[in-house]
Design a protein around this motif. Structure first.
Motif, PDB file in Angstrom:
ATOM      1  N   UNK A  14       7.346 -13.276  -9.624  1.00 22.24           N
ATOM      2  CA  UNK A  14       5.640 -13.637  -9.333  1.00 22.24           C
ATOM      3  C   UNK A  14       5.264 -12.518  -9.081  1.00 22.24           C
ATOM      4  N   UNK A  15       4.609 -11.266  -9.418  1.00 20.03           N
ATOM      5  CA  UNK A  15       4.254 -10.479  -9.477  1.00 20.03           C
ATOM      6  C   UNK A  15       2.490  -9.872  -8.789  1.00 20.03           C
ATOM      7  N   UNK A  16       2.503 -11.790  -8.992  1.00 19.23           N
ATOM      8  CA  UNK A  16       0.594 -11.608  -7.773  1.00 19.23           C
ATOM      9  C   UNK A  16       1.204 -11.916  -6.244  1.00 19.23           C
ATOM     10  N   UNK A  17       2.331 -11.666  -5.878  1.00 18.92           N
ATOM     11  CA  UNK A  17       2.656 -12.422  -4.561  1.00 18.92           C
ATOM     12  C   UNK A  17       2.135 -11.029  -3.818  1.00 18.92           C
ATOM     13  N   UNK A  18       1.980 -11.355  -2.475  1.00 18.82           N
ATOM     14  CA  UNK A  18       1.047 -10.192  -2.346  1.00 18.82           C
ATOM     15  C   UNK A  18       2.381  -9.009  -1.159  1.00 18.82           C
ATOM     16  N   UNK A  19       2.046  -7.843  -1.571  1.00 17.76           N
ATOM     17  CA  UNK A  19       3.511  -7.244  -1.150  1.00 17.76           C
ATOM     18  C   UNK A  19       3.557  -5.782  -1.441  1.00 17.76           C
ATOM     19  N   UNK A  20       3.939  -5.261  -1.570  1.00 17.54           N
ATOM     20  CA  UNK A  20       4.194  -3.324  -1.439  1.00 17.54           C
ATOM     21  C   UNK A  20       5.145  -3.260  -2.676  1.00 17.54           C
ATOM     22  N   UNK A  21       4.525  -3.040  -3.764  1.00 16.51           N
ATOM     23  CA  UNK A  21       5.312  -2.639  -4.986  1.00 16.51           C
ATOM     24  C   UNK A  21       5.940  -1.034  -5.015  1.00 16.51           C
ATOM     25  N   UNK A  22       6.729  -0.731  -5.812  1.00 15.61           N
ATOM     26  CA  UNK A  22       6.957   0.874  -5.801  1.00 15.61           C
ATOM     27  C   UNK A  22       6.803   0.701  -7.336  1.00 15.61           C
ATOM     28  N   UNK A  23       5.656   1.607  -8.455  1.00 12.22           N
ATOM     29  CA  UNK A  23       5.932   1.716  -9.769  1.00 12.22           C
ATOM     30  C   UNK A  23       5.912   2.739 -10.034  1.00 12.22           C
ATOM     31  N   UNK A  24       6.175   3.365 -11.351  1.00 12.03           N
ATOM     32  CA  UNK A  24       6.626   4.179 -12.219  1.00 12.03           C
ATOM     33  C   UNK A  24       6.391   3.967 -13.194  1.00 12.03           C
ATOM     34  N   UNK A  78      -0.224  -2.036  -2.857  1.00  7.19           N
ATOM     35  CA  UNK A  78       0.248  -2.994  -2.236  1.00  7.19           C
ATOM     36  C   UNK A  78      -0.950  -4.132  -2.670  1.00  7.19           C
ATOM     37  N   UNK A  79      -0.195  -4.960  -2.528  1.00  6.47           N
ATOM     38  CA  UNK A  79      -1.740  -6.410  -3.115  1.00  6.47           C
ATOM     39  C   UNK A  79      -1.235  -7.113  -2.151  1.00  6.47           C
ATOM     40  N   UNK A  80      -2.955  -7.427  -1.782  1.00  4.62           N
ATOM     41  CA  UNK A  80      -3.196  -7.652  -0.399  1.00  4.62           C
ATOM     42  C   UNK A  80      -3.181  -9.290  -0.683  1.00  4.62           C
ATOM     43  N   UNK A  81      -2.826  -9.754  -1.567  1.00  9.08           N
ATOM     44  CA  UNK A  81      -3.443 -10.959  -1.325  1.00  9.08           C
ATOM     45  C   UNK A  81      -2.760 -11.857  -3.023  1.00  9.08           C
TER      46      UNK A  81
END
Length: 121
Positions: A14-24, A78-81
């Motif tokens: 679930x890419x709505x999960x609050x987390x840090x994501x490394x994106x290219x 970073x998704x906070x929520x």
């Protein structure tokens, strides 16, 4: 015959999960449209400015670190929520960059392909 690539997303994640994501985010056909790392051209400056605008569009999203390379962009998002998913954020960023570059540099090709590599930090 078109070569097949490995999937870039984790299955059932679930890419709505609050987390840090490394994106290219890579430019179409890996064309070098953003100038040099140490000296970005107008397109590179637009790509960087649009990264900095993400938190004003999505208040619960932070761009922790980012770098604009000649033919791609790296960012730690970073998704906070769970109010927005990563695809929505990146889609909005790509559309904003594309529109801005087409206004300033109508002859540039700037279609982008996204590769998402989530990394929990």
């Amino acid at each position: 015959m078109i070569p097949t690539r490995k999937p870039t997303r984790i299955p059932n994640y679930d890419y709505a999960t609050p987390n840090y994501y490394f994106v290219t985010i890579c430019c179409h056909e890996k064309l070098c449209v953003f100038g040099n790392v140490d000296q970005p051209n107008l397109c590179g400056k637009i790509a960087e400015a649009c990264l900095n605008q993400i938190p004003s569009v999505f208040p619960n999203v932070v761009v922790d670190k980012a770098v604009v390379m000649p033919n791609h962009v790296h960012a730690i998002v970073v998704l906070k929520d769970d109010q927005v998913n990563l695809s929505t954020v990146i889609g909005q960023y790509k559309a904003t960059v594309t529109r801005a570059i087409r206004e300033k540099e109508p002859n540039k090709i700037i279609a982008a392909i996204i590769y998402i590599n989530p990394c929990a930090i």
